[in-house]
Design a protein around this motif. Structure first.
Motif, PDB file in Angstrom:
ATOM      1  N   GLU A 295       0.700 -33.150  24.230  1.00 16.02           N
ATOM      2  CA  GLU A 295       0.167 -34.109  23.331  1.00 16.02           C
ATOM      3  C   GLU A 295      -1.294 -33.678  22.665  1.00 16.02           C
ATOM      4  OE1 GLU A 295       0.533 -38.516  24.671  1.00 16.02           O
ATOM      5  OE2 GLU A 295       0.612 -37.505  26.702  1.00 16.02           O
ATOM      6  N   VAL A 296      -1.989 -32.967  23.409  1.00 15.97           N
ATOM      7  CA  VAL A 296      -3.339 -32.436  22.525  1.00 15.97           C
ATOM      8  C   VAL A 296      -2.694 -31.631  21.441  1.00 15.97           C
ATOM      9  CG1 VAL A 296      -5.040 -30.878  23.080  1.00 15.97           C
ATOM     10  CG2 VAL A 296      -4.684 -32.453  24.735  1.00 15.97           C
ATOM     11  N   GLU A 297      -1.837 -30.866  21.604  1.00 13.15           N
ATOM     12  CA  GLU A 297      -1.233 -30.131  20.377  1.00 13.15           C
ATOM     13  C   GLU A 297      -0.549 -31.024  19.423  1.00 13.15           C
ATOM     14  OE1 GLU A 297      -0.484 -26.611  18.136  1.00 13.15           O
ATOM     15  OE2 GLU A 297      -1.586 -26.911  19.945  1.00 13.15           O
ATOM     16  N   MET A 298      -0.185 -31.910  19.648  1.00  9.62           N
ATOM     17  CA  MET A 298       0.326 -32.954  18.729  1.00  9.62           C
ATOM     18  C   MET A 298      -0.960 -33.544  17.934  1.00  9.62           C
ATOM     19  SD  MET A 298       3.357 -34.838  20.893  1.00  9.62           S
ATOM     20  CE  MET A 298       3.405 -36.426  19.901  1.00  9.62           C
ATOM     21  N   ALA A 299      -2.104 -34.104  18.950  1.00  7.00           N
ATOM     22  CA  ALA A 299      -3.196 -34.584  18.315  1.00  7.00           C
ATOM     23  C   ALA A 299      -3.844 -33.600  17.305  1.00  7.00           C
ATOM     24  CB  ALA A 299      -4.147 -34.843  19.429  1.00  7.00           C
ATOM     25  N   THR A 300      -3.567 -32.360  17.630  1.00  7.93           N
ATOM     26  CA  THR A 300      -4.350 -31.473  16.908  1.00  7.93           C
ATOM     27  C   THR A 300      -3.801 -31.414  15.500  1.00  7.93           C
ATOM     28  OG1 THR A 300      -5.205 -29.929  18.775  1.00  7.93           O
ATOM     29  CG2 THR A 300      -5.070 -28.880  16.507  1.00  7.93           C
ATOM     30  N   LEU A 302      -2.228 -33.796  14.080  1.00  4.97           N
ATOM     31  CA  LEU A 302      -2.401 -34.899  13.344  1.00  4.97           C
ATOM     32  C   LEU A 302      -3.719 -34.948  12.626  1.00  4.97           C
ATOM     33  CD1 LEU A 302      -1.101 -37.648  15.963  1.00  4.97           C
ATOM     34  CD2 LEU A 302      -0.245 -37.315  13.741  1.00  4.97           C
ATOM     35  N   GLN A 303      -4.649 -34.158  13.321  1.00  6.48           N
ATOM     36  CA  GLN A 303      -5.916 -33.973  12.838  1.00  6.48           C
ATOM     37  C   GLN A 303      -6.113 -33.007  11.622  1.00  6.48           C
ATOM     38  OE1 GLN A 303      -7.797 -31.150  13.032  1.00  6.48           O
ATOM     39  NE2 GLN A 303      -9.779 -31.812  12.286  1.00  6.48           N
ATOM     40  N   ARG A 304      -5.210 -31.832  11.783  1.00 10.22           N
ATOM     41  CA  ARG A 304      -4.902 -31.025  10.359  1.00 10.22           C
ATOM     42  C   ARG A 304      -4.415 -31.723   9.434  1.00 10.22           C
ATOM     43  NH1 ARG A 304      -8.166 -28.868  13.606  1.00 10.22           N
ATOM     44  NH2 ARG A 304      -7.942 -26.654  14.527  1.00 10.22           N
ATOM     45  N   ARG A 305      -3.706 -32.760   9.591  1.00  8.37           N
ATOM     46  CA  ARG A 305      -2.972 -33.486   8.494  1.00  8.37           C
ATOM     47  C   ARG A 305      -4.163 -34.281   7.802  1.00  8.37           C
ATOM     48  NH1 ARG A 305       2.049 -36.801  10.229  1.00  8.37           N
ATOM     49  NH2 ARG A 305       2.073 -37.311   7.957  1.00  8.37           N
ATOM     50  N   VAL A 306      -5.209 -34.640   8.516  1.00  7.09           N
ATOM     51  CA  VAL A 306      -6.163 -35.207   7.812  1.00  7.09           C
ATOM     52  C   VAL A 306      -6.848 -34.220   6.946  1.00  7.09           C
ATOM     53  CG1 VAL A 306      -8.242 -36.539   8.047  1.00  7.09           C
ATOM     54  CG2 VAL A 306      -6.498 -36.844   9.496  1.00  7.09           C
ATOM     55  N   ILE A 307      -7.256 -33.198   7.363  1.00 13.03           N
ATOM     56  CA  ILE A 307      -7.902 -31.982   6.611  1.00 13.03           C
ATOM     57  C   ILE A 307      -7.102 -31.571   5.440  1.00 13.03           C
ATOM     58  CG2 ILE A 307      -9.031 -29.882   6.857  1.00 13.03           C
ATOM     59  CD1 ILE A 307     -10.318 -32.112   8.339  1.00 13.03           C
ATOM     60  N   ALA A 308      -5.856 -31.278   5.914  1.00 15.69           N
ATOM     61  CA  ALA A 308      -5.119 -30.894   4.772  1.00 15.69           C
ATOM     62  C   ALA A 308      -4.772 -31.731   3.488  1.00 15.69           C
ATOM     63  CB  ALA A 308      -3.309 -30.747   5.312  1.00 15.69           C
ATOM     64  N   LYS A 309      -4.863 -33.146   3.912  1.00 10.27           N
ATOM     65  CA  LYS A 309      -4.612 -34.074   2.580  1.00 10.27           C
ATOM     66  C   LYS A 309      -6.099 -34.068   1.822  1.00 10.27           C
ATOM     67  CE  LYS A 309      -2.770 -38.526   1.156  1.00 10.27           C
ATOM     68  NZ  LYS A 309      -1.509 -39.477   1.851  1.00 10.27           N
ATOM     69  N   ALA A 310      -7.113 -34.211   2.737  1.00 17.97           N
ATOM     70  CA  ALA A 310      -8.586 -34.230   2.016  1.00 17.97           C
ATOM     71  C   ALA A 310      -8.749 -32.984   1.360  1.00 17.97           C
ATOM     72  CB  ALA A 310      -9.407 -34.348   3.267  1.00 17.97           C
ATOM     73  N   SER A 311      -8.277 -31.897   1.472  1.00 12.48           N
ATOM     74  CA  SER A 311      -8.530 -30.610   0.939  1.00 12.48           C
ATOM     75  C   SER A 311      -7.930 -30.748  -0.461  1.00 12.48           C
ATOM     76  CB  SER A 311      -7.804 -29.377   1.584  1.00 12.48           C
ATOM     77  OG  SER A 311      -8.514 -29.312   2.957  1.00 12.48           O
ATOM     78  N   LYS A 312      -6.805 -31.491  -0.734  1.00  9.65           N
ATOM     79  CA  LYS A 312      -6.115 -31.717  -1.742  1.00  9.65           C
ATOM     80  C   LYS A 312      -6.811 -32.739  -2.741  1.00  9.65           C
ATOM     81  CE  LYS A 312      -1.890 -30.742   0.295  1.00  9.65           C
ATOM     82  NZ  LYS A 312      -0.398 -30.955   0.540  1.00  9.65           N
ATOM     83  N   GLY A 313      -7.758 -33.494  -2.397  1.00 10.49           N
ATOM     84  CA  GLY A 313      -8.477 -34.300  -3.151  1.00 10.49           C
ATOM     85  C   GLY A 313      -8.024 -35.488  -2.901  1.00 10.49           C
ATOM     86  N   GLU A 314      -7.168 -35.709  -1.860  1.00  8.58           N
ATOM     87  CA  GLU A 314      -6.399 -36.985  -1.642  1.00  8.58           C
ATOM     88  C   GLU A 314      -7.184 -37.653  -0.571  1.00  8.58           C
ATOM     89  OE1 GLU A 314      -2.310 -36.616  -1.195  1.00  8.58           O
ATOM     90  OE2 GLU A 314      -2.365 -34.745  -2.493  1.00  8.58           O
ATOM     91  N   VAL A 315      -6.963 -38.879  -0.369  1.00  6.54           N
ATOM     92  CA  VAL A 315      -7.716 -39.769   0.363  1.00  6.54           C
ATOM     93  C   VAL A 315      -6.829 -40.207   1.868  1.00  6.54           C
ATOM     94  CG1 VAL A 315      -8.895 -41.878   1.346  1.00  6.54           C
ATOM     95  CG2 VAL A 315      -8.984 -41.111  -1.243  1.00  6.54           C
TER      96      VAL A 315
END
Length: 396
Positions: A295-300, A302-315
């Motif tokens: 589950e910790v790996e799953m949370a990680t 999910l968190q990386r998806r936040v960073i990945a999308k924000a890195s593209k200039g998306e919200v």
């Protein structure tokens, strides 16, 4: 999808860890680096922690993603994230409100007087801000706020109440959303102001939470502020608040504290014995910890998806909601299982003689409940996912 950080990002992180290694040798390091304080470890709420932020500023770590015109280095926002990931992993205060939602909003919308006054102080870590959004009847539904701001010549007069303002008892300035027009739809009649926390018309009262976290209610009694302390345009505050939250996507959604909690659970299982045998040898305990590892790996991820999308200039509104809901619920379950492993002695607080692990698991069990509420409750996060992610209609 590859969520690995680039070599230059890893190199930056390695250099920053070297900076922190020197900081940990200071005599006040136990105040600055305090992961046992749970989410409160993020706060700049002591002279020692303020001095630490000043040293961060002097080393060039504050405002890295700002434009050079305003004293920044124009680095990608991911570097702000990497900085806060490491700070939160070490239990140190993070860069947040001043650099992110407030500084960047002032850069985008503030008048020249506000920029000249506040931006240099933010970059130098000379001031701390509190955020005044929630009210007794406007928590999740911020647009329903009632704190009133009325124009009187060259001043605005604010009257009303704010709730759940965590930093009000130590901040220097208050970033406040107030209603300036009651005749338009509620989202369109909000403005943002900057108010000094030592204003005689402000009254700050402590609210204690079950997790030993202090928050506050703040009362406004004819609080007069100069007209130039209105941020941007009158009645455009809802847009500024939403933009400010978007600015924080890179920096606030760190996974380090959750990893620390899981590692502490693994260590607990090694040190606590049942019938002379370490809990780490118990197949039931091992199975549970293995599940948490997954589950910790799953949370990680999910968190990386936040960073990945924000890195593209998306919200990453939906991604951030998913991570916030999942990670805080997981932190709650890990803390609760740690208490189960300790048995009845686990109920002893840090003040009790002989409390195992100095009562930190008992505190964590209480504090993680607060985590599922602060910053938008789990119910709010699920509604965001349902509405914006799945396209479901949740209204009756």
């Amino acid at each position: 999808m590859n969520f690995a950080f680039a070599p230059e990002e890893e190199a930056f992180l390695e250099d920053f860890r070297g900076f922190l290694a020197k900081e940990k040798c200071r005599p006040d390091a136990d105040i600055i680096f305090a992961p046992w304080r749970e989410t409160d470890s993020w706060l700049v709420d002591s002279p020692e922690r303020r001095a630490f932020m000043k040293r961060l500023a002097e080393a060039g770590y504050i405002g890295m993603s700002w434009d050079k015109e305003f004293g920044g280095r124009e680095m990608p926002g991911v570097y702000d994230y990497l900085l806060n990931e490491q700070l939160s992993s070490d239990g140190a205060p993070i860069i947040g409100k001043g650099v992110g939602c407030i500084g960047k909003t002032l850069i985008a919308h503030g008048n020249e007087a506000l920029k000249r006054r506040f931006l240099p102080q933010i970059l130098a870590a000379d001031i701390e801000f509190a955020l005044g959004y929630s009210e007794p009847s406007a928590g999740s539904d911020l647009a329903s706020l009632r704190l009133r701001a009325e124009r009187d010549g060259d001043e605005w007069v604010l009257n009303g109440q704010k709730m759940w303002t965590t930093s009000a008892h130590f901040a220097d300035w208050y970033w406040v959303a107030a209603r300036t027009d009651t005749e338009v739809p509620k989202h369109k009649g909000i403005s943002v102001f900057i108010v000094p926390m030592d204003h005689p018309g402000l009254t700050v009262r402590e609210i204690k939470t079950m997790g030993d976290h202090r928050t506050n209610e703040v009362f406004f009694d004819n609080v007069r502020v100069p007209a130039e302390f209105l941020v941007g345009e009158e009645n455009a505050g809802w847009r500024y608040v939403c933009e400010a939250l978007d600015y924080e996507r890179f920096s606030l959604y760190t996974v380090g504290p959750l990893l620390l909690k899981f590692e502490a659970l693994v260590e607990l299982a090694k040190l606590v014995h049942s019938n002379g045998i370490p809990l780490s040898k118990d197949p039931v305990v091992r199975d549970q910890i293995a599940g948490f590892a997954i589950e910790v790996e799953m949370a990680t991820m999910l968190q990386r998806r936040v960073i990945a999308k924000a890195s593209k200039g998306e919200v990453p509104t939906v991604e951030a909601a998913m991570y916030k809901f999942y990670s805080t619920a997981l932190g709650r379950r890990i803390a609760n299982f740690g208490m189960d492993c300790l048995g009845p002695l686990g109920l002893l607080s840090h003040e009790a003689p002989g409390a195992p692990f100095e009562g930190r698991w008992e505190l964590s069990d209480r504090a993680t409940v607060v985590d599922t509420i602060g910053g938008g409750s789990s119910e709010v996060q699920k509604n965001i996912v349902a509405r914006r992610g799945l396209g479901l209609v949740t209204d009756a």
